[in-house]
Design a protein around this motif. Structure first.
Motif, PDB file in Angstrom:
ATOM      1  N   SER A 117       1.326  20.486  -3.329  1.00 45.67           N
ATOM      2  CA  SER A 117       1.814  21.509  -2.411  1.00 45.67           C
ATOM      3  C   SER A 117       1.620  21.009  -0.982  1.00 45.67           C
ATOM      4  CB  SER A 117       1.068  22.834  -2.613  1.00 45.67           C
ATOM      5  OG  SER A 117      -0.315  22.656  -2.389  1.00 45.67           O
ATOM      6  N   GLY A 118       2.312  21.670  -0.048  1.00 40.04           N
ATOM      7  CA  GLY A 118       2.088  21.368   1.360  1.00 40.04           C
ATOM      8  C   GLY A 118       3.192  20.606   2.053  1.00 40.04           C
ATOM      9  N   GLY A 119       4.207  20.181   1.339  1.00 39.91           N
ATOM     10  CA  GLY A 119       5.298  19.476   1.997  1.00 39.91           C
ATOM     11  C   GLY A 119       6.142  20.422   2.826  1.00 39.91           C
ATOM     12  N   ARG A 177      -0.471  18.938   5.798  1.00 34.48           N
ATOM     13  CA  ARG A 177      -1.549  18.635   4.872  1.00 34.48           C
ATOM     14  C   ARG A 177      -1.044  18.844   3.453  1.00 34.48           C
ATOM     15  NH1 ARG A 177      -6.952  21.971   3.270  1.00 34.48           N
ATOM     16  NH2 ARG A 177      -8.402  20.232   3.004  1.00 34.48           N
ATOM     17  N   LEU A 178      -1.052  17.780   2.676  1.00 33.90           N
ATOM     18  CA  LEU A 178      -0.652  17.852   1.281  1.00 33.90           C
ATOM     19  C   LEU A 178      -1.885  18.064   0.412  1.00 33.90           C
ATOM     20  CD1 LEU A 178       1.887  14.873   1.072  1.00 33.90           C
ATOM     21  CD2 LEU A 178       2.282  17.230   1.799  1.00 33.90           C
ATOM     22  N   SER A 179      -1.692  18.796  -0.674  1.00 37.22           N
ATOM     23  CA  SER A 179      -2.747  19.012  -1.652  1.00 37.22           C
ATOM     24  C   SER A 179      -2.212  18.687  -3.040  1.00 37.22           C
ATOM     25  CB  SER A 179      -3.227  20.465  -1.637  1.00 37.22           C
ATOM     26  OG  SER A 179      -3.737  20.834  -0.382  1.00 37.22           O
ATOM     27  N   GLY A 195      -4.984   5.308  10.749  1.00 32.64           N
ATOM     28  CA  GLY A 195      -5.250   6.007  11.997  1.00 32.64           C
ATOM     29  C   GLY A 195      -4.506   7.326  12.139  1.00 32.64           C
ATOM     30  N   ARG A 196      -3.563   7.573  11.257  1.00 32.71           N
ATOM     31  CA  ARG A 196      -2.785   8.823  11.332  1.00 32.71           C
ATOM     32  C   ARG A 196      -3.005   9.713  10.101  1.00 32.71           C
ATOM     33  NH1 ARG A 196       2.599   8.687  11.187  1.00 32.71           N
ATOM     34  NH2 ARG A 196       2.749   6.744   9.979  1.00 32.71           N
ATOM     35  N   PHE A 197      -3.167   9.096   8.927  1.00 32.01           N
ATOM     36  CA  PHE A 197      -3.335   9.843   7.684  1.00 32.01           C
ATOM     37  C   PHE A 197      -4.774   9.720   7.210  1.00 32.01           C
ATOM     38  CE2 PHE A 197       1.293   9.514   5.894  1.00 32.01           C
ATOM     39  CZ  PHE A 197       1.790   9.986   7.094  1.00 32.01           C
ATOM     40  N   THR A 198      -5.248  10.784   6.546  1.00 27.00           N
ATOM     41  CA  THR A 198      -6.580  10.772   5.962  1.00 27.00           C
ATOM     42  C   THR A 198      -6.517  11.336   4.548  1.00 27.00           C
ATOM     43  OG1 THR A 198      -7.614  11.127   8.134  1.00 27.00           O
ATOM     44  CG2 THR A 198      -8.960  11.565   6.179  1.00 27.00           C
ATOM     45  N   LEU A 213      -4.100  15.030   1.543  1.00 27.44           N
ATOM     46  CA  LEU A 213      -3.609  14.013   2.467  1.00 27.44           C
ATOM     47  C   LEU A 213      -3.280  14.713   3.777  1.00 27.44           C
ATOM     48  CD1 LEU A 213      -2.899  10.976   2.753  1.00 27.44           C
ATOM     49  CD2 LEU A 213      -0.518  11.622   2.302  1.00 27.44           C
ATOM     50  N   GLN A 214      -4.136  14.507   4.756  1.00 29.98           N
ATOM     51  CA  GLN A 214      -3.897  15.051   6.084  1.00 29.98           C
ATOM     52  C   GLN A 214      -3.041  14.051   6.848  1.00 29.98           C
ATOM     53  OE1 GLN A 214      -4.849  18.069   7.512  1.00 29.98           O
ATOM     54  NE2 GLN A 214      -3.500  17.419   9.181  1.00 29.98           N
TER      55      GLN A 214
END
Length: 119
Positions: A7-9, A19-21, A65-68, A80-81
């Motif tokens: 979810s989260g797209g 933020r994807l979950s 540096g952009r995604f976590t 995935l932030q």
């Protein structure tokens, strides 16, 4: 049968965040590796980020540096932030997981969620 549900797209402007979950449908398993992959239209699927139960994390150079990527083992969930999104991040994002069951390593894929970044 264990399933992964993402979810989260959605649609976001360049520079924005999403933020994807992804959650595993069964709580009785231990996920060894969580990963996020993406596939843009007309391109091959690529690994975006991976997170092992031992704490190893790696990212594709294009998202460093952009995604976590992070995980909540108690909830069997990975996140995935995504910050500072760019139009080239537009793709279908899918989660991937491995776990042991019956002495075998099993692989799960989510169905994918669309992320669209407008310029």
């Amino acid at each position: 049968q264990v399933q992964l549900v993402e979810s989260g797209g959605g649609l976001v402007q360049a520079g924005g965040s999403l933020r994807l979950s992804c959650v595993a449908s069964e709580m009785g398993i231990v996920i060894n590796v969580w990963s996020w992959y993406r596939q843009a239209l007309g391109k091959q699927r690529e690994l975006v980020a991976a997170n092992t139960i031992g704490g190893m994390i790696n990212y594709d150079d294009s998202v460093k540096g952009r995604f976590t990527i992070s995980r909540d083992n108690a909830k069997n969930t990975v996140y995935l932030q995504m910050n500072s999104l760019k139009p080239e991040d537009t793709a279908v994002y899918s989660c991937y997981a491995t776990y042991y069951s019956g002495g075998r390593n099993k692989i799960l894929w989510g169905r994918g969620t669309q992320v669209t970044v407008s310029s």
